[in-house]
Enzyme design. Structure first.
Site, mmCIF file in Angstrom:
data_model
loop_
_atom_site.group_PDB
_atom_site.id
_atom_site.type_symbol
_atom_site.label_atom_id
_atom_site.label_comp_id
_atom_site.label_asym_id
_atom_site.label_seq_id
_atom_site.Cartn_x
_atom_site.Cartn_y
_atom_site.Cartn_z
ATOM 1 N N LYS A 100 0.864 -1.189 0.000
ATOM 2 C CA LYS A 100 0.000 0.000 0.000
ATOM 3 C C LYS A 100 0.890 1.224 0.000
ATOM 4 C CE LYS A 100 -4.001 1.943 0.344
ATOM 5 N NZ LYS A 100 -3.568 2.734 -0.826
ATOM 6 N N LYS A 111 4.915 2.060 8.696
ATOM 7 C CA LYS A 111 3.744 2.853 9.092
ATOM 8 C C LYS A 111 2.475 1.999 9.179
ATOM 9 C CE LYS A 111 3.681 6.467 6.516
ATOM 10 N NZ LYS A 111 3.389 7.441 5.434
ATOM 11 N N LYS A 138 5.312 1.908 -2.801
ATOM 12 C CA LYS A 138 5.332 3.324 -3.201
ATOM 13 C C LYS A 138 5.649 3.396 -4.680
ATOM 14 C CE LYS A 138 4.884 7.431 -1.263
ATOM 15 N NZ LYS A 138 4.067 7.787 -0.099
ATOM 16 N N THR A 152 -5.053 12.891 6.393
ATOM 17 C CA THR A 152 -3.668 12.964 6.883
ATOM 18 C C THR A 152 -3.531 14.107 7.891
ATOM 19 O OG1 THR A 152 -2.875 12.007 4.830
ATOM 20 C CG2 THR A 152 -1.246 13.153 6.179
ATOM 21 N N ASN A 182 -1.838 19.255 0.380
ATOM 22 C CA ASN A 182 -2.956 18.504 0.964
ATOM 23 C C ASN A 182 -2.780 18.256 2.462
ATOM 24 O OD1 ASN A 182 -3.941 15.625 1.844
ATOM 25 N ND2 ASN A 182 -5.380 16.361 0.327
ATOM 26 N N SER A 211 -7.464 5.321 3.834
ATOM 27 C CA SER A 211 -7.334 4.532 2.597
ATOM 28 C C SER A 211 -7.773 3.087 2.858
ATOM 29 C CB SER A 211 -5.881 4.521 2.116
ATOM 30 O OG SER A 211 -5.629 5.635 1.305
HETATM 31 P P1 NDP Z 1 1.278 18.193 -1.943
HETATM 32 O O1 NDP Z 1 1.894 18.047 -3.263
HETATM 33 O O2 NDP Z 1 -0.198 18.360 -1.831
HETATM 34 O O3 NDP Z 1 1.955 19.421 -1.161
HETATM 35 C C1 NDP Z 1 3.330 19.552 -0.980
HETATM 36 C C2 NDP Z 1 3.549 20.929 -0.407
HETATM 37 O O4 NDP Z 1 4.908 21.081 -0.013
HETATM 38 C C3 NDP Z 1 3.243 22.047 -1.416
HETATM 39 O O5 NDP Z 1 2.590 23.088 -0.755
HETATM 40 C C4 NDP Z 1 4.654 22.465 -1.849
HETATM 41 O O6 NDP Z 1 4.737 23.817 -2.288
HETATM 42 C C5 NDP Z 1 5.357 22.324 -0.525
HETATM 43 N N1 NDP Z 1 6.807 22.330 -0.658
HETATM 44 C C6 NDP Z 1 7.597 21.684 -1.542
HETATM 45 N N2 NDP Z 1 8.883 21.985 -1.285
HETATM 46 C C7 NDP Z 1 8.884 22.839 -0.240
HETATM 47 C C8 NDP Z 1 9.899 23.507 0.485
HETATM 48 N N3 NDP Z 1 11.181 23.354 0.181
HETATM 49 N N4 NDP Z 1 9.544 24.329 1.506
HETATM 50 C C9 NDP Z 1 8.246 24.496 1.840
HETATM 51 N N5 NDP Z 1 7.231 23.881 1.196
HETATM 52 C C10 NDP Z 1 7.566 23.063 0.173
HETATM 53 O O7 NDP Z 1 1.772 16.931 -1.094
HETATM 54 P P2 NDP Z 1 1.111 16.276 0.173
HETATM 55 O O8 NDP Z 1 0.604 17.318 1.085
HETATM 56 O O9 NDP Z 1 0.231 15.188 -0.261
HETATM 57 O O10 NDP Z 1 2.389 15.581 0.815
HETATM 58 C C11 NDP Z 1 3.302 16.303 1.628
HETATM 59 C C12 NDP Z 1 4.125 15.303 2.419
HETATM 60 O O11 NDP Z 1 3.233 14.531 3.231
HETATM 61 C C13 NDP Z 1 4.912 14.300 1.579
HETATM 62 O O12 NDP Z 1 6.092 13.958 2.262
HETATM 63 C C14 NDP Z 1 3.989 13.098 1.536
HETATM 64 O O13 NDP Z 1 4.696 11.906 1.284
HETATM 65 C C15 NDP Z 1 3.457 13.155 2.955
HETATM 66 N N6 NDP Z 1 2.208 12.429 3.119
HETATM 67 C C16 NDP Z 1 1.073 12.801 2.439
HETATM 68 C C17 NDP Z 1 -0.095 12.091 2.602
HETATM 69 C C18 NDP Z 1 -1.362 12.486 1.938
HETATM 70 O O14 NDP Z 1 -2.386 11.840 2.224
HETATM 71 N N7 NDP Z 1 -1.386 13.514 1.123
HETATM 72 C C19 NDP Z 1 -0.137 10.884 3.477
HETATM 73 C C20 NDP Z 1 1.077 10.660 4.204
HETATM 74 C C21 NDP Z 1 2.204 11.395 3.991
HETATM 75 P P3 NDP Z 1 4.136 24.272 -3.729
HETATM 76 O O15 NDP Z 1 2.647 24.308 -3.533
HETATM 77 O O16 NDP Z 1 4.737 25.602 -3.901
HETATM 78 O O17 NDP Z 1 4.578 23.237 -4.711
#
Ligand code: NDP
Length: 447
Positions: free
Chosen positions: A98, A122, A134, A218, A249, A377
């Site tokens: 997953k 996890k 992944k 999340t 997200n 999920s």
């Molecule tokens: P998104 O693509 O929705 O968002 C990523 C965010 O991080 C964006 O706002 C992006 O900015 C920002 N970002 C990228 N680089 C930087 C930086 N250097 N400094 C500050 N902000 C930055 O991803 P998710 O929210 O889905 O995922 C984020 C993290 O959470 C990942 O590590 C993912 O693996 C983890 N995660 C997510 C889950 C989920 O359900 N979504 C579940 C479990 C873990 P910009 O908008 O400008 O691109």
């Protein structure tokens, strides 16, 4: 004719640029093998602490299966571009693999492998009947049109369809992939297999069998874990300041729900920089500004700050919700927060983690703090298999019950064994995976 030649030359140049871009990234240590080695060094520590039998150690030091593919995409200008992509199934002892699919220019095999390893840990930490997987495509999605993104998503599924499925490997959203992308992916999968198989992908749009509450899950789960920590520390939300790195997200839903609960969310950032307001930000207003301008740096609320300034803010909680390797040996000295909440996967490297521990700064680890998404999920997968659709209230109640129970065990174990939250979570997860591995038999050194 002249036009055709110039287009050809343009494409050749584009390919040359694309290639050098890929090679340059492959040479960057942080996007390469170092990430996986870092993860494995943590695993070895856990093996020692648990006295894990050799057979299980040997199985868990490398992924069970790893597929590398090239996804050809017909671009809007008629040219063809092939994107390197991966799907890794790290361990499937507890159930089907997953894990999400990431679209990002830095994606590489080591990163996907490490992320699949974290997914395995996890899922086990929170007691799900899933292994860890992944996927990722090395692409800058911001350079693609919507149609190109759709072709890429469908092409990716065509490339991995043989190794996925509700009982084999179940993709989901990750960075830069969302419910819309999952909708394209499940449609492609069902067309290939000529069946309706909604449980093959989670994080889908609701009309295709997506679950209520998945988008917020999340952030919701991270808040549940933060609440438990706050309760243990006798700390009230109104007295707790929070800075959030990221505004996608996971970060947005966490920040919004944390502010609603009463926490003072004083800073958020995206890849363009961040905003800071001592009295607390209006998260929905920030979201509207981000939607309008595409970047937080253009939001007029509060004071503008640079990304690394956010990491150095004197706040009670630093929530890292963007990507891996954000707090490293180089900048860990700047961290001035009381506690670090890892919502992203792997945002703190192991040397930085050790430095934080020395300074008495708690870290609530990713393998616990960001499990809300994979738990919902799992609920989506269950609903799809049972042909049911639960209400949002029902989903959230089940999420709270499950996560609170598992997280309390981790927090109590950390207290009882006088170890860090990360060590406690890893021990809980690796113990469960090892039990499943050994129960499958053929263990030579544990009879
Ligand atoms: P998104 O693509 O929705 O968002 C990523 C965010 O991080 C964006 O706002 C992006 O900015 C920002 N970002 C990228 N680089 C930087 C930086 N250097 N400094 C500050 N902000 C930055 O991803 P998710 O929210 O889905 O995922 C984020 C993290 O959470 C990942 O590590 C993912 O693996 C983890 N995660 C997510 C889950 C989920 O359900 N979504 C579940 C479990 C873990 P910009 O908008 O400008 O691109």
């Amino acid at each position: 004719m002249a036009k055709a030649t110039s287009k050809k030359t343009k494409n050749a140049k584009k390919e040359a640029t694309d290639q050098s871009h890929i090679e340059a990234r492959a040479l960057t240590p942080q996007t390469g093998a170092a990430l996986f080695e870092d993860a494995r060094s943590r695993l070895e520590e856990v093996f020692q602490a648990l006295d894990t039998p050799h057979d299980a150690r040997s199985r868990l030091m490398q992924p069970a299966a790893s597929l590398q593919v090239s996804v050809p995409v017909r671009m809007d200008d008629g040219s063809l571009q092939a994107f390197p992509a991966w799907r890794v199934q790290y361990d499937i002892s507890l159930g089907p693999a997953k894990g999400g699919v990431r679209f990002h220019p830095d994606v590489n095999q080591h990163e996907v492998t490490t992320l699949s390893f974290w997914m395995a840990v996890k899922c086990a930490v929170v007691g799900l009947p899933f292994g860890g997987g992944k996927g990722g495509v090395q692409v800058d999605p911001k350079q693609l049109s919507s149609l190109e993104r759709e072709r890429l998503a469908r092409g990716y599924i065509r490339a991995i369809a043989d190794i996925m499925g509700p009982d084999r490997d179940i993709p989901a959203p990750d960075m830069n992939t969302d419910a819309e992308v999952m909708g394209w992916m499940i449609d492609e999968y069902e067309n290939i297999k000529r069946v309706r198989a909604p449980a093959a992908i989670t994080g889908k749009p609701i009309p295709l069998g997506g679950s209520q509450g998945r988008v917020e899950a999340t952030g919701h789960g991270a808040l549940t874990v933060l609440d438990l920590w706050a309760e243990q520390e006798n700390r009230k939300p109104e007295e707790t300041t929070v800075a959030v790195q990221g505004f996608g997200n996971a970060a947005y839903h966490f920040a919004r729900q944390a502010a609603e609960r009463g926490y003072k969310v004083v800073a958020v950032s995206d890849s363009s920089g961040g905003i800071y307001k001592e009295e607390g930000l209006d998260i929905d207003a920030a979201k509207k500004a981000k939607q309008k301008h595409g970047e937080l740096a253009k939001c007029r609320q509060g004071k503008r700050i640079k990304g690394d300034e956010l990491l150095a803010l004197e706040v009670d909680v630093l929530a890292l919700a963007a990507m891996e390797n954000q707090v490293t040996g180089d900048n860990v000295g700047d961290v001035a927060a009381g506690m670090v909440l890892e919502i992203a996967n792997g945002p703190v490297t192991s040397d930085a983690d050790a430095a934080l521990e020395k300074r008495g700064i708690d870290v609530l680890p990713d393998v616990l703090a960001n499990t809300g998404g994979v738990i919902v999920s799992y609920f989506e997968w269950l609903q799809n298999r049972a042909g049911q659709a639960w209400s949002e209230e029902d989903v959230n109640q089940r999420l709270d019950e499950k996560l609170e129970r598992e997280a309390r065990q981790v927090l109590e174990r950390a207290r009882d064994e006088k170890i860090t939250y990360r060590q406690a979570a890893y021990r809980q997860g690796i113990e469960r995976i090892t039990e499943a591995l050994l129960a499958r038999g053929n263990c030579q050194d544990c009879r």
